[in-house]
Scaffold this active site. Structure first.
Site, PDB file in Angstrom:
ATOM      1  N   SER A 185       0.794  -1.230   0.000  1.00 57.61           N
ATOM      2  CA  SER A 185       0.000   0.000   0.000  1.00 57.61           C
ATOM      3  C   SER A 185       0.824   1.277   0.000  1.00 57.61           C
ATOM      4  CB  SER A 185      -0.934   0.003   1.204  1.00 57.61           C
ATOM      5  OG  SER A 185      -0.205  -0.120   2.392  1.00 57.61           O
ATOM      6  N   HIS A 213      -5.221  -4.174  -2.045  1.00 57.14           N
ATOM      7  CA  HIS A 213      -5.050  -3.103  -3.021  1.00 57.14           C
ATOM      8  C   HIS A 213      -5.046  -3.607  -4.461  1.00 57.14           C
ATOM      9  CE1 HIS A 213      -4.221   0.166  -0.151  1.00 57.14           C
ATOM     10  NE2 HIS A 213      -3.823  -0.840   0.616  1.00 57.14           N
ATOM     11  N   LYS A 244     -11.753  -0.627  -0.547  1.00 56.60           N
ATOM     12  CA  LYS A 244     -10.949   0.135  -1.507  1.00 56.60           C
ATOM     13  C   LYS A 244     -11.658   0.130  -2.872  1.00 56.60           C
ATOM     14  CE  LYS A 244      -7.148  -0.952   1.493  1.00 56.60           C
ATOM     15  NZ  LYS A 244      -7.347   0.173   2.407  1.00 56.60           N
TER      16      LYS A 244
HETATM   17  C1  LIG Z   1      -2.858  -4.550   2.875  1.00 51.83           C
HETATM   18  C2  LIG Z   1      -4.061  -4.184   3.677  1.00 51.83           C
HETATM   19  N1  LIG Z   1      -4.743  -5.144   4.323  1.00 51.83           N
HETATM   20  C3  LIG Z   1      -5.843  -4.853   5.039  1.00 51.83           C
HETATM   21  C4  LIG Z   1      -6.315  -3.565   5.158  1.00 51.83           C
HETATM   22  C5  LIG Z   1      -7.498  -3.297   6.052  1.00 51.83           C
HETATM   23  O1  LIG Z   1      -8.662  -3.076   5.362  1.00 51.83           O
HETATM   24  P1  LIG Z   1      -9.922  -2.333   6.018  1.00 51.83           P
HETATM   25  O2  LIG Z   1      -9.747  -0.887   5.757  1.00 51.83           O
HETATM   26  O3  LIG Z   1     -11.090  -2.915   5.326  1.00 51.83           O
HETATM   27  O4  LIG Z   1      -9.944  -2.644   7.477  1.00 51.83           O
HETATM   28  C6  LIG Z   1      -5.660  -2.546   4.468  1.00 51.83           C
HETATM   29  C7  LIG Z   1      -6.155  -1.146   4.445  1.00 51.83           C
HETATM   30  O5  LIG Z   1      -6.256  -0.433   5.319  1.00 51.83           O
HETATM   31  C8  LIG Z   1      -4.489  -2.851   3.737  1.00 51.83           C
HETATM   32  O6  LIG Z   1      -3.802  -1.885   3.125  1.00 51.83           O
END
Ligand SMILES: Cc1ncc(COP(=O)(O)O)c(C=O)c1O
Lengths: 405, 81
Positions: A185, A213, A244
């Site tokens: 990310s 992502h 996302k």
């Molecule tokens: C790689 C990754 N996994 C999991 C998440 C968590 O997702 P959420 O925002 O739905 O809790 C994110 C984003 O915040 C992320 O970048």
């Protein structure tokens, strides 16, 4: 010493940042007008830090489905699926995700964070080992810790280091879970998944890929990096988020292993929290359908990404990775990054400011996430604003010796 | 068999570049509060040590490692396992 004294260092850090005026980590979007435009500090602003890759948050079909579910099923579920029961719509969404991935088993969680907590802690417990990429998202770190497995970290995207660590484990490698991300990310780089799958098979380990992502972004059908790299069969489980590219909230895990279903009975982040609310479930399901049926969205996203990437590179920015929906400009210092971030905001462009310790290798980043919904005009304005802050900083500071930074 | 006594001099040598600020490294030197290593540097040092001794240091054990001696004993334990 009271419990509250530990916040002193945070307060000091915040005051340091606030000397410049705005607090980048407590920003309010006063009004949100579209996936790519909002009002910040009273000014109309282009949003370039949303992770709203396909721009679906205002899609009329997603809104309509949400509104209908709201009217028919109410505002919330008021409880956990295990104790209070699932709604049919939860089961429907799980079937839809399983169908999307062509895998038989899918479990929906209330957020992507909880999906990682739930899946990782259930799969790897005491006596097992986890090998995680060093640049993993916090939810992966927390999920690894929650299960009680032994946690080892390998160098980011370094297959040789992963190999070495699996070799050291000896027979324990068969009870080892490897966790990597599709697109990382911060810098937008991808895992070398083909090589990782080969190593996983050699050591008979288990591989989980977080496609947070990359869902809706990579692959012919938008399933993510595993599809793009043509190694889906070598992946034991995929986790991801609805927050996302799908423009809603929630998370999921999918797997080919029938035992995956038992996570429902052992995973605390699944059991001890309220299930996703009906309107969110309904919007998500439509968004998933749109990913399936509208490859043009993905195409537009990539065209936009290429345009922004080329624009920033031409100005002289050093970018974090190859072309993709996450484009991170690497800035020599934290202070410069903060100043430039603010300069962009004053011109009506909002990007993510990322500074250590949250960033890999101690980098300071101006992180952009591109959306299919960015118009050509918006992209031009974004590039022009980046050009403006680049020149004004070059003039101010002697430390910009070269045109590259 | 590698003992703590064998490990310590090698470990001190590896850590020395990180001790420029305080000069002399001792067994009791605190890796974080005295050497001032941030989380990134800790990770880099650990990766170096892992390669040097051909071991993998679990994240789970890090909270118990404060001093050079703690780290040396951890390495000894992992080499024995
Ligand atoms: C790689 C990754 N996994 C999991 C998440 C968590 O997702 P959420 O925002 O739905 O809790 C994110 C984003 O915040 C992320 O970048």
């Amino acid at each position: 010493m009271s419990l509250f004294e530990k916040f002193l260092s945070i307060q000091q850090a915040r005051e340091e940042i606030l000397q410049n005026g705005i607090n980048p980590f407590h920003l309010t979007i006063e009004k949100i007008n579209s996936p790519t435009e909002g009002v910040i500090n009273g000014r109309s602003t282009i949003l370039v830090g949303t992770n709203n890759y396909l721009g679906l948050t205002f899609h009329p079909d997603c809104i309509q489905a949400g509104q209908e579910a709201l009217a028919q099923e109410g505002t919330g579920t008021t409880g956990s699926r295990m104790a209070n029961g699932s709604f049919s719509s939860h089961n429907d969404l799980e079937r839809a995700i399983a169908g999307f991935y062509g895998m038989p088993h899918a479990i929906v969680f209330s957020t992507g964070y909880q999906a990682n907590l739930g899946v990782l802690s259930a799969l790897a417990g005491p006596g097992d080992t986890i090998l995680m990429d060093g640049d993993s998202h916090a939810s992966i770190y927390d999920g690894c810790r929650l299960g009680g497995a032994e946690v080892l970290r390998f160098k980011h995207n370094d297959v040789a280091d992963l190999d070495k660590k699996l070799r050291r484990l000896g027979e324990r490698s068969q009870r080892t879970l490897i966790i990597v991300e599709g697109i990382y990310s911060m810098l937008g780089d991808r895992a070398p998944l083909k090589e990782i799958v080969a190593i996983k098979q050699q050591y008979e380990a288990t591989l989980v890929v977080d496609e947070a992502h990359s869902l809706g972004v990579l692959g012919k059908r938008g399933r993510g990096l595993a599809e793009e790299a043509e190694v889906e069969e070598g992946v034991d489980c995929i986790v991801g988020t609805f927050s996302k590219s799908l423009g809603s909230t929630g998370g999921f895990g999918v797997s080919v292993h029938p035992e995956f279903e038992f996570i429902r009975y052992t995973s605390r982040p699944y059991i001890f929290t309220a299930s996703p609310c009906p309107s969110v479930v309904a919007s998500t399901k439509v968004a998933l359908r749109l990913v399936r049926e509208t490859p043009q969205l993905r195409q537009q996203l990539w065209e936009n990404a290429q345009k922004l990437y080329d624009g920033l590179e031409q100005i002289g920015y050093t970018l974090g990775a190859e072309v993709g929906p996450v484009i991170a400009a690497m800035i020599p210092s934290k202070e410069q990054a903060l100043g430039m971030w603010q300069g962009l905001l004053e011109q009506g462009v909002y990007v993510n400011l990322m500074i250590p310790p949250a960033t890999p290798n101690g980098e300071s980043l101006l992180r952009c996430s591109v959306s299919a919904a960015h118009t050509p005009q918006q992209l031009e304005t974004i590039i022009q604003s980046f050009s403006n802050v680049h020149s004004s900083f070059k003039e101010q500071s002697g430390s910009y010796q070269s045109s590259k930074m | 068999m590698t003992t703590y006594a064998d490990i310590l001099p090698k470990l001190l040598e590896t850590l020395q570049p990180y001790a420029k600020k305080i000069g002399h490294l001792k067994e009791t030197t605190d890796l974080v509060s005295e050497l001032g290593l941030d989380s990134l540097q800790v990770m880099q040092v650990l990766l170096k040590i892992e390669d040097q001794f051909d071991i993998s240091i679990p994240l789970n054990n890090l909270p118990n490692i404060r001093t050079v001696k703690d780290l040396g004993q951890e390495i000894e334990m992992l080499l024995k396992a």
